[in-house]
Write an enzyme that holds these catalytic residues in place. Sequence first.
Site, PDB file in Angstrom:
ATOM      1  N   LYS A   1       0.835  -1.209   0.000  1.00  0.00           N
ATOM      2  CA  LYS A   1       0.000   0.000   0.000  1.00  0.00           C
ATOM      3  C   LYS A   1       0.871   1.261   0.000  1.00  0.00           C
ATOM      4  CE  LYS A   1      -4.060  -2.039   2.168  1.00  0.00           C
ATOM      5  NZ  LYS A   1      -3.591  -3.437   1.970  1.00  0.00           N
TER       6      LYS A   1
ATOM      7  N   ARG B   1      11.545  11.212  24.827  1.00  0.00           N
ATOM      8  CA  ARG B   1      12.323  10.634  23.731  1.00  0.00           C
ATOM      9  C   ARG B   1      12.889  11.704  22.802  1.00  0.00           C
ATOM     10  NH1 ARG B   1       7.714   7.519  23.080  1.00  0.00           N
ATOM     11  NH2 ARG B   1       7.611   8.009  20.850  1.00  0.00           N
TER      12      ARG B   1
END
Length: 323
Positions: free
Chosen positions: A72, A183
């Site tokens: 896809k 993060r």
Amino acid sequence: MDSKRKPKSHPNEDICDMLNELANYENNVKRDVHRSRAYRKAAKTLSDLNYRVKSGEDAIKLPGIGKSIAAKIEEYLNTGEMKKLNAARKDDHFAIINDLTRVSGIGPVFAKELMESGITSIEELKKNIHLLNHHQKIGLKYLNDFEQKIPRSEMEQMEKFIKKVAKEIEKNIIITICGSYRRGLPESGDIDVLITDENSHNYLNLLVEKLTNKGFITDTIAQGDTKFMGVCKLQNFEKHRRIDIRFIPFNDYYCGVLYFTGSQMFNQEMRRHALEQGYTLNEHSLRKLGSTGVPGEPLVVASERDIFEYISFPYKEPSERNW
């Protein structure tokens, strides 16, 4: 809302948007949780990259992306569209459920109930607010704000403010802002706060009270002994933000910090590696597995590094956990 097109926050944002839309379709209309999770996992992998994927062949080499999703991605990169998504968008039920589930607290089951009762848009929902619970009413009230990502500069100011207020309660209190902020990413979806001290004193309710008195917390969604869910806003800032504050006993704290820092895929890899080494790891504790496979008592964990060392996993800085 600004009518100008917003700049991309990462190189694969357009692909991720389409995969997340497919995830919503599978979850909300088809009720296929596993397929929905696969799309969302692939989108998360791509969102953490600092480069643009060039082909499905590039994508399939990445963790969490299989042949079907890679195909896809290849289709989109070659044609600018995904046939499956085009078909999904023609499903009227999908459009309605997708719109209603934008509201925090409204899941696909309740959205379907609303749709079957004749409510097919956010505007109609606003006229029938009596049907909503407390959480859903707050989600509707701040819908536009909650849909906007929080810039890192704003997150930094909120961290500084929360820690300052916490130190007014107890100078040795430990506060960690987790998630994508820890993060090192440039944007966050909400503020996820963990709180403890070395004696495991629970200052959660006192902290919430002081943050509320200072005008930072504006709404409460839910509050218990160990977790607060609500809404906050910095002074001189326009947007209201979702905030969760959790108290975690000190002995469990760094397992909690590891878990709530993420990413989800990094956590999965840590848990898998722990099992291979004869341990069980979750958000509460690290335990050694006995010869019968029964976990023993929680091990003493005084830092995140302790966890890595116990299971012989090379330490990764939070900024290295964006898998």
